[in-house]
Design an enzyme around this catalytic site. Structure first.
Site, PDB file in Angstrom:
ATOM      1  N   GLU A   1      -9.383  -1.618  13.836  1.00 45.62           N
ATOM      2  CA  GLU A   1      -9.716  -2.604  12.808  1.00 45.62           C
ATOM      3  C   GLU A   1      -8.571  -3.579  12.551  1.00 45.62           C
ATOM      4  OE1 GLU A   1     -10.602  -0.829   8.924  1.00 45.62           O
ATOM      5  OE2 GLU A   1      -9.735  -2.634   8.051  1.00 45.62           O
TER       6      GLU A   1
ATOM      7  N   ARG B   1      -0.559   2.788  12.619  1.00 45.08           N
ATOM      8  CA  ARG B   1      -1.112   1.497  12.204  1.00 45.08           C
ATOM      9  C   ARG B   1      -1.065   1.218  10.705  1.00 45.08           C
ATOM     10  NH1 ARG B   1      -7.354   1.596  12.273  1.00 45.08           N
ATOM     11  NH2 ARG B   1      -7.765   3.478  11.110  1.00 45.08           N
ATOM     12  N   HIS B   2      -0.383   2.055   9.948  1.00 39.98           N
ATOM     13  CA  HIS B   2      -0.254   1.817   8.512  1.00 39.98           C
ATOM     14  C   HIS B   2       1.184   1.564   8.101  1.00 39.98           C
ATOM     15  CE1 HIS B   2      -4.214   3.869   8.549  1.00 39.98           C
ATOM     16  NE2 HIS B   2      -4.468   2.991   7.594  1.00 39.98           N
TER      17      HIS B   2
ATOM     18  N   ARG C   1       0.852  -1.188   0.000  1.00 40.61           N
ATOM     19  CA  ARG C   1       0.000   0.000   0.000  1.00 40.61           C
ATOM     20  C   ARG C   1       0.887   1.236   0.000  1.00 40.61           C
ATOM     21  NH1 ARG C   1      -5.354  -1.614   2.226  1.00 40.61           N
ATOM     22  NH2 ARG C   1      -5.493  -3.688   1.319  1.00 40.61           N
TER      23      ARG C   1
ATOM     24  N   SER D   1     -11.229  -6.653   7.352  1.00 39.11           N
ATOM     25  CA  SER D   1     -12.436  -6.229   6.678  1.00 39.11           C
ATOM     26  C   SER D   1     -12.840  -7.318   5.696  1.00 39.11           C
ATOM     27  CB  SER D   1     -12.265  -4.844   6.059  1.00 39.11           C
ATOM     28  OG  SER D   1     -11.754  -4.949   4.787  1.00 39.11           O
TER      29      SER D   1
ATOM     30  N   GLU E   1       0.885   4.076   1.128  1.00 33.68           N
ATOM     31  CA  GLU E   1       0.298   4.997   2.099  1.00 33.68           C
ATOM     32  C   GLU E   1       1.055   6.326   2.106  1.00 33.68           C
ATOM     33  OE1 GLU E   1      -2.381   4.358   3.701  1.00 33.68           O
ATOM     34  OE2 GLU E   1      -2.567   2.170   3.674  1.00 33.68           O
TER      35      GLU E   1
ATOM     36  N   ARG F   1      -1.227  -6.048  12.526  1.00 29.73           N
ATOM     37  CA  ARG F   1      -2.234  -5.412  13.394  1.00 29.73           C
ATOM     38  C   ARG F   1      -2.758  -6.384  14.441  1.00 29.73           C
ATOM     39  NH1 ARG F   1      -6.113  -1.289  10.278  1.00 29.73           N
ATOM     40  NH2 ARG F   1      -4.472  -0.120   9.227  1.00 29.73           N
TER      41      ARG F   1
HETATM   42  O1  4AD Z   1      -9.394  -3.175   4.826  1.00 30.76           O
HETATM   43  P1  4AD Z   1      -8.502  -3.680   3.723  1.00 30.76           P
HETATM   44  O2  4AD Z   1      -7.943  -2.673   2.804  1.00 30.76           O
HETATM   45  O3  4AD Z   1      -9.348  -4.768   2.949  1.00 30.76           O
HETATM   46  C1  4AD Z   1      -8.912  -5.484   1.856  1.00 30.76           C
HETATM   47  O4  4AD Z   1      -7.781  -5.486   1.430  1.00 30.76           O
HETATM   48  C2  4AD Z   1      -9.948  -6.397   1.287  1.00 30.76           C
HETATM   49  N1  4AD Z   1      -9.464  -6.950   0.035  1.00 30.76           N
HETATM   50  C3  4AD Z   1     -10.244  -7.472   2.285  1.00 30.76           C
HETATM   51  C4  4AD Z   1     -11.341  -8.355   1.861  1.00 30.76           C
HETATM   52  O5  4AD Z   1     -11.144  -9.542   1.720  1.00 30.76           O
HETATM   53  N2  4AD Z   1     -12.503  -7.790   1.686  1.00 30.76           N
HETATM   54  O6  4AD Z   1      -7.317  -4.488   4.369  1.00 30.76           O
HETATM   55  C5  4AD Z   1      -7.557  -5.621   5.165  1.00 30.76           C
HETATM   56  C6  4AD Z   1      -6.795  -5.527   6.469  1.00 30.76           C
HETATM   57  C7  4AD Z   1      -7.221  -4.371   7.359  1.00 30.76           C
HETATM   58  O7  4AD Z   1      -8.316  -4.714   8.164  1.00 30.76           O
HETATM   59  C8  4AD Z   1      -5.977  -4.152   8.189  1.00 30.76           C
HETATM   60  O8  4AD Z   1      -5.896  -5.079   9.253  1.00 30.76           O
HETATM   61  C9  4AD Z   1      -4.876  -4.468   7.212  1.00 30.76           C
HETATM   62  O9  4AD Z   1      -5.433  -5.272   6.205  1.00 30.76           O
HETATM   63  N3  4AD Z   1      -4.317  -3.255   6.616  1.00 30.76           N
HETATM   64  C10 4AD Z   1      -3.114  -2.748   6.909  1.00 30.76           C
HETATM   65  N4  4AD Z   1      -2.161  -3.149   7.763  1.00 30.76           N
HETATM   66  C11 4AD Z   1      -1.025  -2.425   7.836  1.00 30.76           C
HETATM   67  N5  4AD Z   1      -0.774  -1.351   7.067  1.00 30.76           N
HETATM   68  C12 4AD Z   1      -1.699  -0.906   6.183  1.00 30.76           C
HETATM   69  N6  4AD Z   1      -1.424   0.123   5.413  1.00 30.76           N
HETATM   70  C13 4AD Z   1      -2.929  -1.617   6.079  1.00 30.76           C
HETATM   71  N7  4AD Z   1      -4.022  -1.495   5.314  1.00 30.76           N
HETATM   72  C14 4AD Z   1      -4.847  -2.491   5.654  1.00 30.76           C
END
Ligand code: 4AD
Length: 470
Positions: A393, A247-248, A239, A396, A241, A444
């Protein structure tokens, strides 16, 4: 080969036994010219070893040699286990000592270290106390820790954190295998962004635009189209970011699940429920030493969750909004919750229901990705959910749209260039079952289970907007 003993396993039952251990020199304290105390550390466990001049066995020169060893050097120690009258302070193995008969230096560390492991292992309270006493010590800041991560990793807490992480991954895999899921690997180099939005690393793929996968989303669904029924993946997620938060990360480990749904998206939440209760139970039962080591440096309360037969709490998004409203916090009933209101809701839920682990479902459609299935009875909402630990979170998930025409329409409505994901959309034209799944951020889970304050603590070599080394 000779019999080696792990420092972790040294115990009073071994009294009078000769043992051979390999570890690192944590500290050396000479007392006069005839005695030296050497604390040896292995995998975060420490034992006090005593070198005393004895005719024909230990010379004064050997004591001198020991005293000259630099901290963190690797040493082999052979000696007899003894049981001191008073427990040893400053070692994890407090009930035993080793009376050294032989001491070899296997590999020397440089004399000055950028991080003193003992300082890096202290809790905030211990630091305060030491400073009050006027002790010389350096507060090791996060950047220094991460710059010299291979030293920082040696603290007992860090040894615990990454063993816990491994166990989460292990139980995730074992549980899903036992439920008939198949482990898969999807490509990380892909032609179009999998989650939409701007947080994507773009790259040149032999002259074609491409990007690093923001999730296995599209391909894990395609594996369902390929008739695997139930799949999971453990792999890197990228990502791009922009913001620097606690947390990212720009790269994290995703634990992903995708499965056929027979009747209702609650089947996916049922898997989340049993999977995570199994993970938490296993951490609590099998990783006591690791949790203790983490708690010594970063004190935390054990996670409160429903164990046994009691199902994990599920609240609808509407119910969550209502709870916040009753607490005097107004949020948009069709918007997303921000970090602050998620935290607040976590506190309210913990107070009312006595759990810090819960599922919030039936989110407004507008705040979910294009592939999310709207609710059949009210398309302003969606068959989706987020899962929280201590108000943050970790997961998701959702049911997905499996009708290609509708999927294409949803993608367009969400501003996605359908051409870039045409092979994905086409996958649903050859018979696709209703299905859903979820994605978990491994770092996380560990961070929040142990109530740590920063995701960089649970990533071995974190990648954030400002860091790509070491
Ligand atoms: O919420 P996210 O973006 O959901 C998806 O990627 C969907 N494809 C999931 C699905 O099957 N519907 O990311 C899922 C999880 C988040 O809840 C969080 O725990 C983690 O990934 N996450 C990160 N962890 C660390 N750094 C980041 N930048 C994150 N972005 C998401």
């Amino acid at each position: 080969g000779r019999q080696w003993t792990k420092v972790e396993l040294l115990a009073p039952v071994m009294r009078d036994q000769v043992v051979l251990i390999r570890g690192r020199v944590q500290t050396i304290r000479p007392v006069g010219k005839k005695i030296a105390f050497v604390v040896v550390r292995e995998r975060g466990f420490t034992v006090q070893c005593v070198l005393t001049v004895k005719p024909e066995l230990v010379s004064a020169q050997m004591v001198k040699f020991a005293t000259s060893l630099s901290k963190e050097s690797i040493v082999d120690v052979e000696g007899v286990v003894t049981v001191p009258e008073k427990p040893i302070t400053g070692a994890t193995q407090q009930q035993v000592e080793v009376q050294i008969s032989k001491l070899y230096c296997v590999n020397k560390a440089v004399p000055t270290l950028p991080i003193n492991i003992e300082d890096a292992a202290r809790s905030e309270v211990e630091i305060e106390q030491a400073l009050e006493k006027g002790e010389q010590l350096v507060r090791v800041n996060q950047d220094t820790r991460l710059n010299y991560r291979i030293l920082d990793m040696r603290t007992p807490a860090n040894q615990g954190i990454f063993r816990i992480q491994c166990q989460v991954e292990n139980i995730f895999r074992q549980f899903l295998l036992s439920e008939g899921f198949v482990g898969i690997h999807t490509p990380k180099l892909i032609g179009g962004s999998s989650e939409g939005g701007s947080a994507v690393f773009r790259l040149d793929y032999k002259g074609q635009p491409a990007c690093l996968a923001q999730s296995p989303q599209l391909h894990k669904q395609m594996a369902i189209c390929g008739d695997f029924g139930r799949v999971f993946e453990i792999g890197p997620v990228f990502r791009a970011e922009d913001s620097f938060t606690h947390r990212h990360l720009c790269e994290f480990t995703g634990l992903d699940v995708e499965m056929e749904i027979k009747e209702h998206y609650s089947e996916v939440m049922d898997i989340v429920d049993r999977l995570f209760v199994t993970i938490f139970d296993s951490l609590n039962d099998k990783c006591k030493k690791e949790l203790e080591a983490i708690g010594r440096q970063y004190p935390f309360e054990p996670l409160r969750y429903f164990r046994g037969d009691k199902k994990t709490l599920r609240l609808t998004f509407e119910e969550g909004v209502q709870m916040l409203k009753e607490a005097g916090i107004e949020v948009d009933p069709f918007g997303d919750l921000n970090t602050e209101s998620e935290r607040k809701l976590g506190q309210l839920v913990a107070k009312k229901y006595g759990t810090e682990f819960y599922i919030l479902h039936k989110y407004p459609l507008a705040v979910r990705p294009f592939y999310t299935m709207p609710c059949y009875d009210n398309p302003a909402y969606s068959n989706s959910f987020d899962v929280f630990i201590r108000g943050e979170e970790i997961i998701s998930g959702a049911q997905r749209v499996h009708v290609p025409e509708f999927l294409a329409k949803r993608a367009e409505e969400c501003g996605i260039d359908v051409k870039t994901i045409s092979t994905y959309i086409d996958s649903f034209r050859y018979g696709a079952p209703p299905h859903g799944g979820f994605g978990v951020g491994l770092e996380r889970v560990v961070m929040l289970f142990c109530a740590l304050n920063n995701i960089r603590k649970t990533s071995l070599f974190p990648r954030d907007p400002q860091r790509i080394a070491p």
